[in-house]
Scaffold this active site. Structure first.
Site, mmCIF file in Angstrom:
data_model
loop_
_atom_site.group_PDB
_atom_site.id
_atom_site.type_symbol
_atom_site.label_atom_id
_atom_site.label_comp_id
_atom_site.label_asym_id
_atom_site.label_seq_id
_atom_site.Cartn_x
_atom_site.Cartn_y
_atom_site.Cartn_z
ATOM 1 N N HIS A 194 0.956 -1.302 0.008
ATOM 2 C CA HIS A 194 0.299 -0.147 -0.087
ATOM 3 C C HIS A 194 0.839 1.359 0.036
ATOM 4 O O HIS A 194 1.802 1.147 0.328
ATOM 5 C CB HIS A 194 -0.868 -0.061 1.044
ATOM 6 C CG HIS A 194 -0.161 -0.372 2.480
ATOM 7 N ND1 HIS A 194 -0.185 -1.724 2.929
ATOM 8 C CD2 HIS A 194 0.652 0.303 3.221
ATOM 9 C CE1 HIS A 194 0.322 -1.737 4.259
ATOM 10 N NE2 HIS A 194 0.807 -0.702 4.076
ATOM 11 N N GLN A 265 -3.928 3.959 4.441
ATOM 12 C CA GLN A 265 -3.101 3.004 3.627
ATOM 13 C C GLN A 265 -3.609 2.328 2.434
ATOM 14 O O GLN A 265 -4.531 1.368 2.740
ATOM 15 C CB GLN A 265 -2.339 2.142 4.661
ATOM 16 C CG GLN A 265 -1.493 2.899 5.693
ATOM 17 C CD GLN A 265 -1.233 1.850 6.963
ATOM 18 O OE1 GLN A 265 -2.054 1.222 7.662
ATOM 19 N NE2 GLN A 265 0.013 1.307 7.325
ATOM 20 N N ASP A 297 7.098 -5.819 3.119
ATOM 21 C CA ASP A 297 6.130 -5.724 4.217
ATOM 22 C C ASP A 297 4.941 -6.257 3.753
ATOM 23 O O ASP A 297 4.514 -6.106 2.653
ATOM 24 C CB ASP A 297 5.840 -4.215 4.447
ATOM 25 C CG ASP A 297 4.907 -3.953 5.479
ATOM 26 O OD1 ASP A 297 5.364 -4.285 6.813
ATOM 27 O OD2 ASP A 297 4.024 -3.207 5.318
ATOM 28 N N GLU A 339 7.832 -10.622 5.341
ATOM 29 C CA GLU A 339 7.059 -10.382 6.737
ATOM 30 C C GLU A 339 5.693 -10.779 6.645
ATOM 31 O O GLU A 339 4.999 -10.420 6.299
ATOM 32 C CB GLU A 339 7.151 -8.925 7.124
ATOM 33 C CG GLU A 339 6.485 -8.719 8.285
ATOM 34 C CD GLU A 339 5.054 -7.788 8.525
ATOM 35 O OE1 GLU A 339 4.390 -7.783 9.696
ATOM 36 O OE2 GLU A 339 4.469 -7.429 7.361
ATOM 37 N N HIS A 403 8.585 -4.442 16.657
ATOM 38 C CA HIS A 403 7.976 -3.173 16.675
ATOM 39 C C HIS A 403 6.281 -3.626 16.905
ATOM 40 O O HIS A 403 5.474 -2.968 17.319
ATOM 41 C CB HIS A 403 8.187 -2.248 15.563
ATOM 42 C CG HIS A 403 7.756 -2.702 14.079
ATOM 43 N ND1 HIS A 403 8.095 -4.000 13.615
ATOM 44 C CD2 HIS A 403 6.585 -2.621 13.617
ATOM 45 C CE1 HIS A 403 7.504 -4.193 12.650
ATOM 46 N NE2 HIS A 403 6.417 -3.380 12.550
#
Ligand code: GLC
Ligand code: GLC
Length: 650
Positions: A194, A265, A297, A339, A403
């Site tokens: 995105h 996003q 990602d 990821e 995170h």
């Protein structure tokens, strides 16, 4: 239906395209004939795969050839602007594709602003990174993002500009070079599922430019969104229901935009080859700044098909493999890390030298926390025995915290083999890590609690989840000691089990939860900020003071890092699980190039016994203890101390 001989067609296509490229790029070709020669060589090697993959996705496009030519032009231009030192790195990596398997590898991850204010601050911390032993530094998203809420930078407004307070792209390239000179590879995210709704592509789409409307998945009415949502999972249910957001300023009557994560996003539309080509440009731009590893990602979400959950679809793999072929041609040193925080059956499908050479290991992470909560290792041992082995030219990136929140992504079928009900067990783990289960040592917060399903995930720093916060504030020295042992124990497994260990910087000092996010309007709705504190350099000063908590955690971790780096047995990914009758002890053997290490990790707060026969079976008696505080008698059962990590070189 016509069947093509793809191999032959790819050769024909390349023959047709090459003269056109050479003509179009004649200035570059004459200025850099050697570069052109190398480019053509790699093109001959990798174009057949690129062609096959691109064709698999875009064969139905009438303008296929146009987009393919456009892509090759992009690759050639990127290659011509690739700096010489990176071209040298390309050659070195091609000669030694196993470089990341070494036991010298150690990763760290941090936010630029929170760790050191800006890129120059990160540069000034290079001596610290070297002291810690890092060879891989992942800087969290640092590209231009909207002010205020931006999902910690995961809403990107420009992939070619650094977020202004952090510095400039020139500074990033300089940093990459300095890191490389210090033996550290720079890792950054490519947020490619995105863009922010402030990205120029989105702005053009908002203005009604058809070329860019096609970059996203935008629908004039609810009809299509409703149909898709029949089979979609909600990812950020706290933020918006379903996967779409209504924007009144789109078209004349408003439009629904696919927004898997936050409303700002916007999911890209990879069914449009122009999106693939432009993202390939962005990727190669980053590679040419000296980025060595790209963290892809949210890989699971990039391909969408009606009637599916739009996660982990075959199309997602084809796309990533096509990006991989792009990298092999125009920036061969570049590696991908996936990821995919999804079911373990799906996680491994992204791992392959031709797809992502590296992958987060969310299963190990979740099961380490599971073992601490239950004091039992059966799920962990089972997962390591059955699910750890991956392609020998790839590696896990092992971690205990990052995170993001912790999701309990173990397999229900695996759990059922022990009579454990997956959803009940997840509920237990959530209660435990929120500190609501009686006797829990943890201080975590719920993340994205879904009232419809009762699901949630867990936020919190390693130390707070491992009991240090509660021990320091409500208990005493004994509990503090246990909490520190827990922190070190799970890091110890991550450092030795095989793959690249990744430390979430701050955890090396035992950093506790930071609740001030609740006062910040840009963060208050997202509990993940509880484990994203600003680095406290006064605490870092105490890292060599053995009387401080920071010093004890740091020194303990340093010992484990030294253990990893001093013993070749910790290279590669070879792993054998030892079956021990004791349910609290994880045992494993690591071997590499004729060197072996045998490891026992006690997940209980009580001493545990390892039968003498295990010591005989693995020829441990009389062998050197490389780590651990337990004493091992000859010919008798051994008692392993609470939460000890015992390592033998055999
Ligand atoms: C990844 C990131 C996460 C972010 C999401 C959307 O999962 O790790 O922090 O919220 O992508 O970009
Ligand atoms: C979801 C996604 C994962 C992401 C996380 C962010 O779980 O599957 O990719 O990291 O959200 O919290």
């Amino acid at each position: 239906m016509l069947t093509l001989n793809i191999e032959r067609e790819s050769r024909r296509t390349l023959q047709r395209l090459l003269p056109r490229l050479e003509n179009e790029l004649s200035d570059f070709v004459s200025a850099d004939p050697q570069g052109w020669h190398e480019f053509i060589e790699r093109l001959h090697r990798y174009f057949p795969s690129l062609f096959r993959l691109y064709f698999e996705i875009y064969d139905i496009r009438y303008d296929f050839f146009f987009h393919l030519e456009d892509l090759l032009l992009s690759l050639a231009r990127a290659w011509f602007s690739r700096p010489d030192d990176l071209r040298m790195l390309d050659k070195a990596r091609e000669k030694n594709p196993h470089w990341f398997q070494s036991n010298q590898m150690l990763g760290g991850v941090c936010y630029v602003d929170l760790f050191a204010t800006n890129i120059d601050g990160i540069k000034s911390r290079i001596p610290y990174f070297k002291e810690l032993g890092l060879t891989y530094l992942h800087l969290m998203p640092l590209f231009k993002a909207p002010d205020g809420e931006n999902d910690g930078g995961y809403a990107v407004s420009s992939y070619r500009e650094v977020h202004p307070p952090l510095g400039t792209v020139q500074q990033l390239a300089e940093l990459a070079r300095e890191l490389r000179n210090a033996g550290i590879s720079l890792v950054v995210d490519l947020v490619f599922n995105h863009t922010a709704d402030e990205h120029t592509w989105a702005k053009h789409a908002k203005a009604g430019d058809a070329e860019y409307v096609d970059f996203y998945r935008i629908f004039p009415s609810r009809e299509m969104p409703d149909a898709y949502e029949q089979t979609l999972r909600e990812i950020f249910p706290d933020e918006h229901a379903g996967a779409f957001t209504f924007f009144a300023d789109l078209f004349t009557t408003g439009g629904w935009v696919w927004t898997t994560f936050h409303s700002y996003q916007w999911d890209l539309n990879y069914a449009n080859p122009a999106v693939f080509n432009r993202m390939a440009d962005e990727m190669l731009f980053l590679a040419n700044q000296g980025v060595e590893v790209i963290r892809l990602d949210a890989v699971a979400f990039i391909w969408k098909e009606m009637g599916t959950n739009c996660e982990n679809l075959p199309g997602a793999h084809t796309l990533i493999q096509a990006f991989n072929a792009v990298a092999r041609i125009a920036a061969p040193a570049l590696l991908f890390k996936s990821e995919a925080i999804v079911h373990p059956d799906d996680v491994v499908k992204y791992i392959d030298p031709d797809e992502c050479q590296l992958s987060y290991n969310p299963l190990l992470m979740a099961l380490l926390w599971n073992s601490l909560a239950t004091r039992e290792v059966k799920l962990l041992a089972q997962a390591l025995a059955a699910r750890f082995k991956i392609h020998p030219q790839s590696a896990w990136v092992n971690y205990v915290r990052v995170h993001d929140d912790i999701g309990w992504t173990f397999s229900d079928e695996d759990a059922a083999q022990f009579g454990i009900n997956g959803s009940d067990h997840r509920r237990f783990l959530n209660e435990f890590y929120r500190g609501r289960f009686e006797g829990s040592f943890a201080r975590g917060l719920p993340f994205q609690e879904n009232p419809k399903t009762g699901d949630c995930r867990i936020s919190g720093t390693c130390a707070s989840l491992a009991g240090l916060e509660k021990a320091l504030r409500e208990e005493g020295p004994h509990e503090v000691e246990l909490a520190m042992r827990r922190i070190l124990l799970i890091h110890a497994v991550s450092l030795t089990v095989g793959g690249i260990p990744l430390i979430y910087l701050g955890d090396e000092l035992g950093t506790l939860n930071d609740y001030t996010f609740r006062d910040d309007p840009a963060h208050e709705r997202d509990s993940r900020w509880v484990h994203r504190p600003r680095a406290d350099w006064e605490k870092y000063e105490k890292r060599n003071d053995p009387s401080s908590i920071e010093g004890q955690v740091y020194q303990g971790l340093q010992k484990l890092i030294a253990l990893r780096k001093e013993h070749d047995a910790f290279s590669g990914g070879d792993l054998e699980i030892i079956s021990i009758e004791n349910e609290h002890i994880l045992g494993f053997v690591r071997s590499h190039a004729g060197k072996r290490a045998v490891i026992f990790a006690n997940f209980s707060e009580n001493s545990q016994t390892i039968p003498a026969r295990i010591f005989e079976q693995y020829s441990i008696h009389g062998k050197k203890i490389l780590h651990g505080v337990s004493k091992v008698p000859t010919r008798a059962d051994a008692i392993i101390e609470p939460l000890d990590f015992l390592v033998f070189g055999v």
